[in-house]
Design an enzyme around this catalytic site. Structure first.
Site, short mmCIF file in Angstrom:
data_model
loop_
_atom_site.label_atom_id
_atom_site.label_comp_id
_atom_site.label_asym_id
_atom_site.label_seq_id
_atom_site.Cartn_x
_atom_site.Cartn_y
_atom_site.Cartn_z
N ARG A 116 35.87 29.44 43.17
CA ARG A 116 37.40 30.96 43.60
C ARG A 116 36.74 31.67 42.32
NH1 ARG A 116 41.17 28.02 38.87
NH2 ARG A 116 40.23 26.91 37.48
N CYS A 120 32.13 40.34 41.45
CA CYS A 120 31.46 40.52 40.48
C CYS A 120 32.66 42.27 39.49
CB CYS A 120 30.64 41.79 41.06
SG CYS A 120 29.55 43.47 39.66
N ASN A 154 43.68 36.06 36.56
CA ASN A 154 43.78 34.64 35.76
C ASN A 154 42.28 34.32 35.09
OD1 ASN A 154 45.43 31.67 35.99
ND2 ASN A 154 43.50 31.27 36.84
N GLU A 155 43.06 33.67 33.92
CA GLU A 155 41.63 33.79 33.11
C GLU A 155 40.62 34.38 32.88
OE1 GLU A 155 40.98 29.04 33.21
OE2 GLU A 155 43.25 28.67 31.19
N CYS A 163 27.75 39.36 35.02
CA CYS A 163 27.63 39.74 36.31
C CYS A 163 25.58 40.30 35.95
CB CYS A 163 28.18 39.99 37.38
SG CYS A 163 27.62 40.42 38.80
N CYS A 165 24.31 41.89 39.10
CA CYS A 165 23.70 42.26 39.92
C CYS A 165 23.81 43.76 39.98
CB CYS A 165 25.44 42.13 41.52
SG CYS A 165 26.46 43.61 40.74
N GLU A 311 49.74 28.04 29.94
CA GLU A 311 48.64 26.43 30.86
C GLU A 311 48.57 25.05 29.58
OE1 GLU A 311 45.89 26.54 33.15
OE2 GLU A 311 46.76 28.32 34.20
N LYS A 360 42.76 17.53 42.45
CA LYS A 360 43.90 16.89 42.48
C LYS A 360 43.74 15.34 41.94
CE LYS A 360 40.66 14.22 45.59
NZ LYS A 360 39.42 15.83 46.17
N PHE A 361 42.83 15.32 40.97
CA PHE A 361 43.09 14.29 39.51
C PHE A 361 43.83 15.14 38.51
CE2 PHE A 361 39.46 12.51 42.71
CZ PHE A 361 40.22 11.73 43.32
N HIS A 362 43.49 16.53 38.32
CA HIS A 362 44.37 17.02 37.76
C HIS A 362 45.91 16.19 37.66
CE1 HIS A 362 45.73 20.16 34.40
NE2 HIS A 362 44.39 20.13 34.76
C1 GAL Z 1 43.01 26.56 34.18
C2 GAL Z 1 43.26 27.60 35.26
C3 GAL Z 1 43.90 26.85 36.53
C4 GAL Z 1 43.83 25.25 36.40
C5 GAL Z 1 43.78 24.31 34.59
C6 GAL Z 1 42.84 23.10 35.04
O1 GAL Z 1 41.56 27.22 33.19
O2 GAL Z 1 44.10 28.88 34.47
O3 GAL Z 1 44.43 26.95 37.37
O4 GAL Z 1 42.44 25.46 37.19
O5 GAL Z 1 42.12 25.31 34.51
O6 GAL Z 1 43.04 22.51 33.99
#
Ligand code: GAL
Length: 706
Positions: A116, A120, A154-155, A163, A165, A311, A360-362
């Site tokens: 993801r 740039c 996001n983040e 970058c 380039c 988050e 999937k393991f998160h």
């Molecule tokens: C963050 C991100 C989320 C998810 C999460 C998992 O860095 O914004 O999309 O990937 O980590 O811990």
């Protein structure tokens, strides 16, 4: 920093919920999700963060249907949306038609699609499409009553923060031209006569890719500044579109705690609400200590206004080498820690645990086992509890200590390999100093080196490698007004173009600190030296008098001005007998206040116990309380409004703690009234409401524990 933004999140409760990825699930599951979210007390979800390809499957062909429907399902359940602009990751078709927008690494290799954030930050194509997508989403959903907040991208900088380039190089050149005006200005700033770096044409300047040897340090520092600014421009581009289309909706982008690569002072100024993503490692029994500093930064970025933990993990993450789950109760205490530190809610990544893909393991609020999963049971129970904390919403944390966070110094002291030592690490220093105050029971705000310092009794500067007269002036004013200032090693060394200040360190801080650094004297790897504080009777030291502590990493040959007190000297090694820690009383003794001010300089990296005891002395000089019995499992933080102090007392450990608390306080989580002594079970938390006092309640371990 003052916060003028009038826009607020549209929510009348503490926020609770998480990232939601409905496009990973069949539609019939959405109904189940909405039902379970209600059960869990969810009132806010973030979406569609990574869904651009699902929203615009082909260039110019939008598919809003599924997003319309899921928003209706959620809104029907009374859940509001932190609506992402979906620009966190580009669709493959955009990349394949514009491969030049992929970022390059330092070695000049182009990074492939497949993860993801594959863009740039400077790419004009990317910027154009980002603006277009943001406008499309804003126009479609801007009027929707469920819309609580805009979640931009996001983040920033998570995977790609720099970058190298050709497009980035061109952008870097434009940035340099704006900064220095002409090539003479740039050549002067970069000190090009060293190693023959003179430039005769702008197009000869490149982003600092890997070179034959150490690269020009000012070029590196400027590239750090530029890279932060490039992402900030990208953010600002979206903010401008959103403000134009929906002038009343608050905007945020989720931060990544105390992150090196982005100057969050600048980012926070561009947004309405500070949000943070925090992932303290459950395997680290002391992870809550640096977390406190992260949260101190978040609340300080907008002058103390509440922020939001956007988050966190319900249990394990999936991106460390070893991903240990959170023990029962740990998610709750972690969430309450963020709220204690000014977050108006607690959110998760993510709502429903993924069935496939990289995460999937998160863990998630709703684990693979669904309603039966431990994470659902715990997050649901916590959601119910959160309602009892409604009174703390909007209140502000009371802190008397502030720690200076200066990205220029962080970058300058780490971007180049040409330093006295690679071992003096900005973040390690900042964390060590925060940890000492944590142990002593004092929460720490953060502040810029130019202030404002109003309301603080103690300001500490773990490192200010890059420094100027404005900072020195602000810090000197603070001391003159009676403040206690503590400055750490390798400060006041260079100016903004990385030229050593005339006369050497501490440059503009020389008069304030009353010392001069003749030479930096790093301690070799594996070697430990010591410092010894002066005996009782001298310098008025308390328990610190005569104490000896080990130091590693760093020391300095100091020359001490007349009128500066030597508090400790090196007690071993080549510098034995020379000053290590000093204090300069405030320059003018005109008023009672200025007589008490002091500017402390710490040239060494003390072992943790030494820093704790030194800061105990600093707090005493400032008239602030400190804990006698140290236990880093215990944390107390007070949030207040005009009438009430809400004191969060947190046990971050697995042992029971007994603490002394005010008698007759209403405990918000249980509804009970305190009787003066409180037992906190493992991971236990109490939130005590007491009438607002001049000084926030100071919580200590009770004598029954040691
Ligand atoms: C963050 C991100 C989320 C998810 C999460 C998992 O860095 O914004 O999309 O990937 O980590 O811990």
């Amino acid at each position: 920093m003052a916060d003028e933004s009038p826009r607020r999140i549209r929510l009348d409760a503490l926020a609770y919920g998480g990232d939601y990825n409905p496009d990973q699930w069949a539609e019939h599951i959405w109904l189940d999700d909405a039902r379970l979210m209600r059960e869990a007390g969810v009132n806010l979800v973030s979406l569609p963060v990574f869904s651009w390809p699902q929203l615009e499957p082909e260039p110019g062909v939008y598919d809003w249907g599924w997003l319309d429907r899921v928003i209706e399902v959620l809104w029907g359940a009374g859940i509001r949306i932190d609506l992402a602009t979906a620009t966190a990751t580009p669709p493959s078709w955009l990349i394949r038609s514009h491969p030049e927008m992929l970022p390059w690494n330092e070695d000049g290799q182009r990074l492939e699609f497949g993860s993801r954030q594959a863009y740039c930050p400077s790419s004009p194509v990317w910027r154009e499409h980002v603006g277009r997508m943001t406008r499309a989403i804003a126009e479609r959903y801007g009027e929707h009553p469920a819309l609580a907040l805009w979640h931009v991208s996001n983040e920033y900088g998570d995977h790609v923060s720099r970058c190298w380039c050709p497009e980035s190089s061109a952008h870097f050149r434009r940035w340099l031209e704006a900064r220095y005006g002409d090539l003479d200005g740039l050549n002067e700033a970069w000190g090009v006569n060293v190693w023959g770096q003179r430039y005769v044409a702008w197009e000869h300047i490149e982003a600092p890719r890997r070179a034959t040897g150490p690269v020009n340090p000012t070029q590196l520092l400027d590239f750090e500044r530029f890279s932060s600014d490039a992402l900030l421009e990208l953010f600002q581009l979206e903010v401008d579109v959103l403000r134009e289309v929906t002038p009343d909706i608050a905007v945020t982008t989720n931060f990544m705690s105390l992150l090196r690569d982005l100057d969050y002072w600048d980012f926070a100024a561009a947004e309405d609400l500070v949000t943070d993503d925090a992932y303290p490692d459950p395997a680290d029994a002391n992870a809550h200590v640096p977390a406190a500093l992260n949260y101190g930064l978040m609340r300080s970025l907008k002058g103390g206004r509440p922020w939001l933990l956007l988050e966190q993990a319900a249990s394990a993450v999936s991106w460390r080498d070893v991903n240990v789950p959170k023990a029962p109760g740990q998610m709750r205490v972690d969430s309450l820690q963020a709220i204690a530190h000014g977050s108006d809610g607690a959110m998760f990544f993510q709502w429903r645990q993924a069935k496939y893909g990289q995460e999937k393991f998160h863990s998630a609020m709703l684990g693979h086992r669904g309603e039966a999963s431990r994470s659902f049971q715990e997050t649901k129970a916590f959601g119910a509890e959160l309602a009892r904390l409604a009174p703390v919403r909007g209140t502000r944390v009371r802190a008397s200590v502030a720690l200076v966070v200066d990205w220029d110094s962080w970058w300058g002291s780490s971007a180049t390999e040409s330093l006295p030592s690679q071992r003096l690490d900005w973040l390690t220093q900042a964390r060590a100093w925060n940890a000492a105050f944590f142990a002593l029971g004092q929460p720490v705000d953060t502040v810029r080196a130019t202030g404002p310092f109003d309301g603080y009794d103690v300001v500490v500067v773990p490192n200010l490698y890059v420094s100027d007269a404005a900072q020195a002036g602000a810090l000197a004013d603070f001391v003159a007004r009676g403040g206690q200032l503590v400055v750490g090693p390798f400060s006041g060394v260079v100016d903004a173009t990385e030229k050593v200040h005339d006369g050497g360190a501490p440059g503009p801080l020389r008069e304030l600190l009353g010392i001069e650094v003749d030479e930096q004297w790093p301690v070799p790897d594996g070697v430990s030296e010591s410092v010894e504080f002066v005996p009782a009777g001298l310098a008025g030291l308390g328990t610190l008098a005569g104490a000896r502590y080990s130091t590693g990493v760093w020391s300095e040959w100091l020359e001490v001005h007349e009128g500066t007190e030597v508090l400790a000297s090196y007690a071993s090694g080549e510098l034995a007998g020379r000053a290590a820690i000093t204090r300069r009383p405030a320059a003018s003794a005109d008023s009672a206040a200025s007589a008490a001010g002091g500017a402390w300089y710490v040239s060494a990296v003390l072992e943790p116990a030494g820093t704790v005891e030194l800061f105990r002395e600093v707090l005493a000089a400032a008239g602030l309380p400190a804990r006698d019995a140290l236990d880093t499992d215990l944390e107390a933080v007070t949030r207040s409004d005009e009438t009430t102090d809400f004191t969060f007392v947190l046990n971050h450990g697995r042992r029971e703690l007994v603490v002394d608390v005010p008698t007759g306080a209403a405990e918000l989580l249980t509804g009970e009234t305190t009787t003066g002594r409180l037992t906190l079970p493992r991971f236990g938390v109490a939130v005590l409401a007491t009438p607002r006092a001049a000084i926030a309640p100071f919580i200590t371990l009770s004598d029954t524990t040691d």
